[in-house]
Design an enzyme around this catalytic site. Structure first.
Site, PDB file in Angstrom:
ATOM      1  CB  THR A 174      -1.607  -0.135   1.165  1.00  0.00           C
ATOM      2  OG1 THR A 174      -0.002  -0.345   2.610  1.00  0.00           O
ATOM      3  CG2 THR A 174      -1.806  -1.226   0.882  1.00  0.00           C
ATOM      4  CE  LYS A 199      -0.053  -3.429   3.496  1.00  0.00           C
ATOM      5  NZ  LYS A 199      -0.471  -2.738   4.348  1.00  0.00           N
ATOM      6  CB  THR A 210       1.926  -5.251  13.680  1.00  0.00           C
ATOM      7  OG1 THR A 210       3.043  -5.976  13.349  1.00  0.00           O
ATOM      8  CG2 THR A 210       1.822  -4.879  14.683  1.00  0.00           C
ATOM      9  CD  GLU A 297       2.738   5.015   6.364  1.00  0.00           C
ATOM     10  OE1 GLU A 297       1.192   4.230   5.933  1.00  0.00           O
ATOM     11  OE2 GLU A 297       1.930   6.101   7.645  1.00  0.00           O
ATOM     12  CG  ASN A 420      -0.857   8.104   7.449  1.00  0.00           C
ATOM     13  OD1 ASN A 420      -0.909   7.332   7.019  1.00  0.00           O
ATOM     14  ND2 ASN A 420       1.143   8.512   7.886  1.00  0.00           N
ATOM     15  CB  SER A 425      -6.576  13.094  -1.853  1.00  0.00           C
ATOM     16  OG  SER A 425      -5.480  12.821  -1.138  1.00  0.00           O
TER      17      SER A 425
END
Length: 425
Positions: A174, A199, A210, A297, A420, A425
């Site tokens: 993702t 992933k 997790t 991230e 995040n 979007s």
């Protein structure tokens, strides 16, 4: 000592993380009895692989662990149900995973979609529907357009191949910036290979696995032994990492052992070969877990929090998580600021037994604080230089017992917010 080989990052993402592996292999090894495929189904995004299928031979042992979230997804619930009554002798098995949509908090629609996918996959492969282990990862609360996946089932089945591991690993991503894979071999009387991919990048906190993780081995090992080993080592690998303190609704870790390596079947945890296998599996699991943290991230720092001298191992683990999950600790690391007072704060808020005057804190081997105060020889400029390194160790000795644990995390940067904030979007 087991030698781990990582899967080198491919280039499906332009924003590959700075902690991505730089050495490794370009492909995952073939596991006899496993075939994989991946397609672009347009579940959420167009033009990228987003569905993977794994076919596992009859006679395999399968084990798994799953999220403890009270809002876990329909695929997770089905996996748990199917695993509880799985019988490898009854035929082949399958793992079907899509990215882009988690099919979580989707009510009856989610259960119906999962059931349809299991039934259609089973029909395409000629296996029982209860032998299909589904998973979905991505946005929560949106209906899964499962018809886009069923439309690709014929292509998925027709392109199954023993050497499609790297494509399968890419299809489950993702917000990951690179594929995560690792493998090793171990001699159990015959050479056994253990290979896996994962992933995970955000919504990572220990409460099972997790993330999504799939591991395949050609070892011959009884299912109860495989499950016991997996559950045991999950605690010290995937349950010991955190990126942001958030546990996913979709976390799943599944391992399949095909029994095709030629070793005498391991029937007991007391078999010395079970420990050899466990050590090798732990090495693969830990490497994959570390890769998830390294791809956190927005992450720029890989951080190990080592806690010793605690009241118990469980207490040490909780203290480690308190430090690793603290936004103040993580932002200080991002800013390369050796603000050790934030570590003191995180220890104190953990709720675990602690004695201020017994604490010792180190950055790596550098003594920072002891005896309830800053160490006499501590120099802020030396600590600041250490914080510029891409890999950092925070070592805490509680000084009150024999408990110990290690938790791995990353820093918290502006990019985490950007990723995040813009995720949908």
């Amino acid at each position: 000592m087991t030698t781990i080989t990582r899967l080198l990052p491919r280039t499906p993402r332009a924003n590959a993380g700075p902690l991505a592996p730089t050495e490794g292999a370009t492909a995952l090894p073939v596991i006899d009895g496993v075939r994989l495929s991946a397609v672009a189904a347009g579940v959420r995004y167009s033009g990228r692989l987003d569905v993977m299928l794994a076919e596992i031979c009859a006679g395999a042992s399968i084990a798994g662990v799953f999220t403890k979230s009270s809002t876990r997804s329909a695929p997770v619930l089905m996996c748990q149900e199917h695993l509880a009554k799985f019988d490898g002798s009854a035929g082949t098995a399958a793992i079907l995973v899509n990215s882009g949509n988690s099919n979580a908090f989707t009510g009856k629609n989610g259960f119906d979609a999962t059931q349809t996918l299991a039934e259609r996959t089973a029909a395409a492969l000629g296996c029982p529907a209860t032998h299909v282990f589904p998973a979905s990862t991505g946005v929560i609360g949106e209906p899964l357009p499962h018809e886009r996946i069923t439309a690709k089932l014929d292509e998925l089945v027709s392109t199954l191949s023993p050497d499609a591991g790297a494509d399968a690993a890419a299809a489950i991503m993702t917000t990951d910036t690179y594929v995560k894979g690792a493998f090793c071999t171990v001699d159990l009387g015959a050479e056994v290979t253990i290979s896996g991919f994962a992933k995970g990048s955000g919504m990572i906190a220990p409460d099972m696995a997790t993330m999504l993780v799939y591991i395949f081995t050609d070892a011959a090992i009884a299912q109860p032994v495989l499950q016991a080993i997996l559950s045991e080592h999950n605690q010290r690998t995937f349950n010991a990492i955190t990126v942001d303190g958030d546990t996913s609704t979709s976390d799943s870790l599944v391992i399949a052992a095909t029994g095709r390596a030629g070793n005498d079947r391991i029937e007991s945890r007391d078999d010395p070969r079970a420990e050899q296998f466990a050590d090798a599996l732990h090495a693969v699991m830990l490497d994959l877990a570390h890769q998830v943290v390294r791809d956190g991230e927005g992450a720029t720092k890989f951080v190990a929090v080592n806690v010793t001298g605690a009241a118990s191992d469980t207490s040490a683990h909780k203290v480690g998580l308190s430090i690793a999950n603290s936004p103040l600790v993580k932002t200080a690391i991002a800013g390369e600021d050796p603000n050790w007072g934030r570590i003191v704060m995180a220890i104190g808020k953990s709720g675990e037994p602690a004695d201020r005057d017994a604490l010792t804190i180190r950055f790596g081997h550098m003594l920072v604080a002891e005896n309830g105060w800053r160490a006499p020889d501590y120099r802020e400029e030396d600590a600041a230089a250490l914080m510029k390194q891409p890999e950092i160790e925070i070592n805490v000795d509680m000084g009150i017992g024999g408990g110990q644990a290690t938790v791995w995390t990353c820093d918290l940067t502006h990019d985490y917010i950007s990723i995040n904030a813009d995720y949908r979007s």
